[in-house]
Design a protein around this motif. Structure first.
Motif, PDB file in Angstrom:
ATOM      1  N   PRO A 170      34.825  48.112  40.258  1.00 54.83           N
ATOM      2  CA  PRO A 170      34.418  48.632  38.898  1.00 54.83           C
ATOM      3  C   PRO A 170      34.546  47.872  37.991  1.00 54.83           C
ATOM      4  O   PRO A 170      35.577  46.999  37.763  1.00 54.83           O
ATOM      5  CB  PRO A 170      35.386  50.121  38.930  1.00 54.83           C
ATOM      6  CG  PRO A 170      36.495  49.855  39.354  1.00 54.83           C
ATOM      7  CD  PRO A 170      36.173  48.993  40.621  1.00 54.83           C
ATOM      8  N   ALA A 171      33.922  47.829  36.810  1.00 51.47           N
ATOM      9  CA  ALA A 171      34.053  47.027  35.745  1.00 51.47           C
ATOM     10  C   ALA A 171      35.337  47.415  34.881  1.00 51.47           C
ATOM     11  O   ALA A 171      35.710  48.489  34.795  1.00 51.47           O
ATOM     12  CB  ALA A 171      32.800  47.101  34.773  1.00 51.47           C
ATOM     13  N   ALA A 172      35.886  46.255  34.321  1.00 49.00           N
ATOM     14  CA  ALA A 172      36.954  46.481  33.342  1.00 49.00           C
ATOM     15  C   ALA A 172      36.376  46.237  32.016  1.00 49.00           C
ATOM     16  O   ALA A 172      36.374  45.323  31.280  1.00 49.00           O
ATOM     17  CB  ALA A 172      38.027  45.413  33.728  1.00 49.00           C
ATOM     18  N   VAL A 173      35.920  47.434  31.444  1.00 52.20           N
ATOM     19  CA  VAL A 173      34.989  47.430  30.476  1.00 52.20           C
ATOM     20  C   VAL A 173      35.783  46.682  29.272  1.00 52.20           C
ATOM     21  O   VAL A 173      35.379  46.001  28.164  1.00 52.20           O
ATOM     22  CB  VAL A 173      34.471  48.659  30.179  1.00 52.20           C
ATOM     23  CG1 VAL A 173      33.686  48.654  28.972  1.00 52.20           C
ATOM     24  CG2 VAL A 173      33.523  49.039  31.168  1.00 52.20           C
ATOM     25  N   TRP A 174      36.947  47.653  28.646  1.00 47.91           N
ATOM     26  CA  TRP A 174      37.692  47.061  27.389  1.00 47.91           C
ATOM     27  C   TRP A 174      37.940  45.738  27.301  1.00 47.91           C
ATOM     28  O   TRP A 174      38.144  45.308  26.313  1.00 47.91           O
ATOM     29  CB  TRP A 174      38.776  48.491  27.267  1.00 47.91           C
ATOM     30  CG  TRP A 174      40.094  48.294  27.855  1.00 47.91           C
ATOM     31  CD1 TRP A 174      40.707  48.572  28.779  1.00 47.91           C
ATOM     32  CD2 TRP A 174      41.073  47.096  27.234  1.00 47.91           C
ATOM     33  NE1 TRP A 174      41.790  47.909  29.146  1.00 47.91           N
ATOM     34  CE2 TRP A 174      42.259  47.173  28.033  1.00 47.91           C
ATOM     35  CE3 TRP A 174      41.108  46.070  26.081  1.00 47.91           C
ATOM     36  CZ2 TRP A 174      43.287  46.219  27.777  1.00 47.91           C
ATOM     37  CZ3 TRP A 174      42.241  45.551  25.931  1.00 47.91           C
ATOM     38  CH2 TRP A 174      43.289  45.597  26.756  1.00 47.91           C
TER      39      TRP A 174
END
Length: 261
Positions: A204-208
């Motif tokens: 999953p993406a590490a958005v922040w």
């Protein structure tokens, strides 16, 4: 998808200790490629200083040592990183940053005499400082992850934020001197953009953290561009004032108060 000790997706494998680094700040693959302009610039400078027109240039008294220092420190950092010693790489990167700051300080006080000299000496020096900042982020992140360190119990998110803020403040301060030092800004922005993209594309993406890296890159490039615009505007204004003053001076031999047509 493998994960690092902090639960984030691991970055692509890289040489030495960097293949174990899951740090949100690790610009693993491209840190190595970023050293190529530094070494290429040093080679170009070696050729440039031997030109007949440069043999009496006193600026080479310190720019030559700066080029040699950049190559030596860069080679030492690569050796430490490839040898799996993040602690040594971190200390070397700290020395690189200090050396880069010292060179930028000298550049501010002793500007180049020609555009070619600027491209051959000052631009590679700025790239060296920018790459040194990226190397410090990568090696420090690898060191903390490898040792499982969580200083103060704040967690990786807090320390990532602190690191990004420190980079923005430090690089912005440098870029607000002289003409803006775009080479420093562009190099750091390049690295931060890659870090943000790498984390955003993970699953999953590490958005922040990606947003933080992109925001830091934006703030840096805006500050450097703003400074360059201010300096260029002041230069154009000074040129116009000089032309106006020259045009208002009576021509040689012209009687005072003579009418002009």
């Amino acid at each position: 998808m493998t994960q690092d000790p902090n639960g984030y997706p691991a970055l692509p494998a890289g040489p030495g200790f960097l293949d174990q680094s899951g740090s949100l700040l690790a610009a693993v693959p491209l840190v190595w490629a970023a050293w190529l302009p530094v070494f290429t610039g040093a080679l170009a400078y070696a050729v440039y200083q031997w030109l007949p027109s440069q043999r009496l240039n006193p600026r080479h008294g310190w720019t030559g040592w700066a080029a040699i220092t950049a190559v030596v420190l860069g080679a030492l950092w690569i050796w430490a990183a490839a040898g799996g010693s993040p602690a040594a790489a971190t200390w070397i990167a700290m020395v690189q940053v200090l050396a880069g700051l010292a060179v930028i300080h000298m550049i501010n006080g002793w500007p180049p005499s020609t555009r070619t000299e600027h491209l051959v000496t000052d631009v590679p020096a700025g790239v060296f400082l920018g790459v040194s900042v990226l190397a410090l982020l990568a090696s420090l992140g690898g060191w903390l992850v490898q040792d499982g360190a969580d200083v103060g119990g704040w967690g990786p998110e807090a320390w990532t934020f602190i690191a990004l803020v420190s980079v923005v403040v430090g690089v912005t301060t440098v870029c607000m001197t002289d003409r803006g030092h775009l080479s420093v800004a562009l190099t750091v922005v390049w690295g931060l953009s890659w870090m943000g993209s790498a984390r955003l594309l993970e699953d999953p993406a590490a958005v922040w953290p990606a947003v933080g890296a992109f925001t830091a890159a934006f703030l840096i490039i805006v500050s450097a561009s703003s400074r360059r615009h201010q300096v260029d505007h002041a230069g154009r204004l000074a040129d116009r004032q000089q032309l106006k003053a020259e045009s208002s001076v009576p021509a040689a031999g012209e009687a005072p108060g003579a009418a002009r047509t």
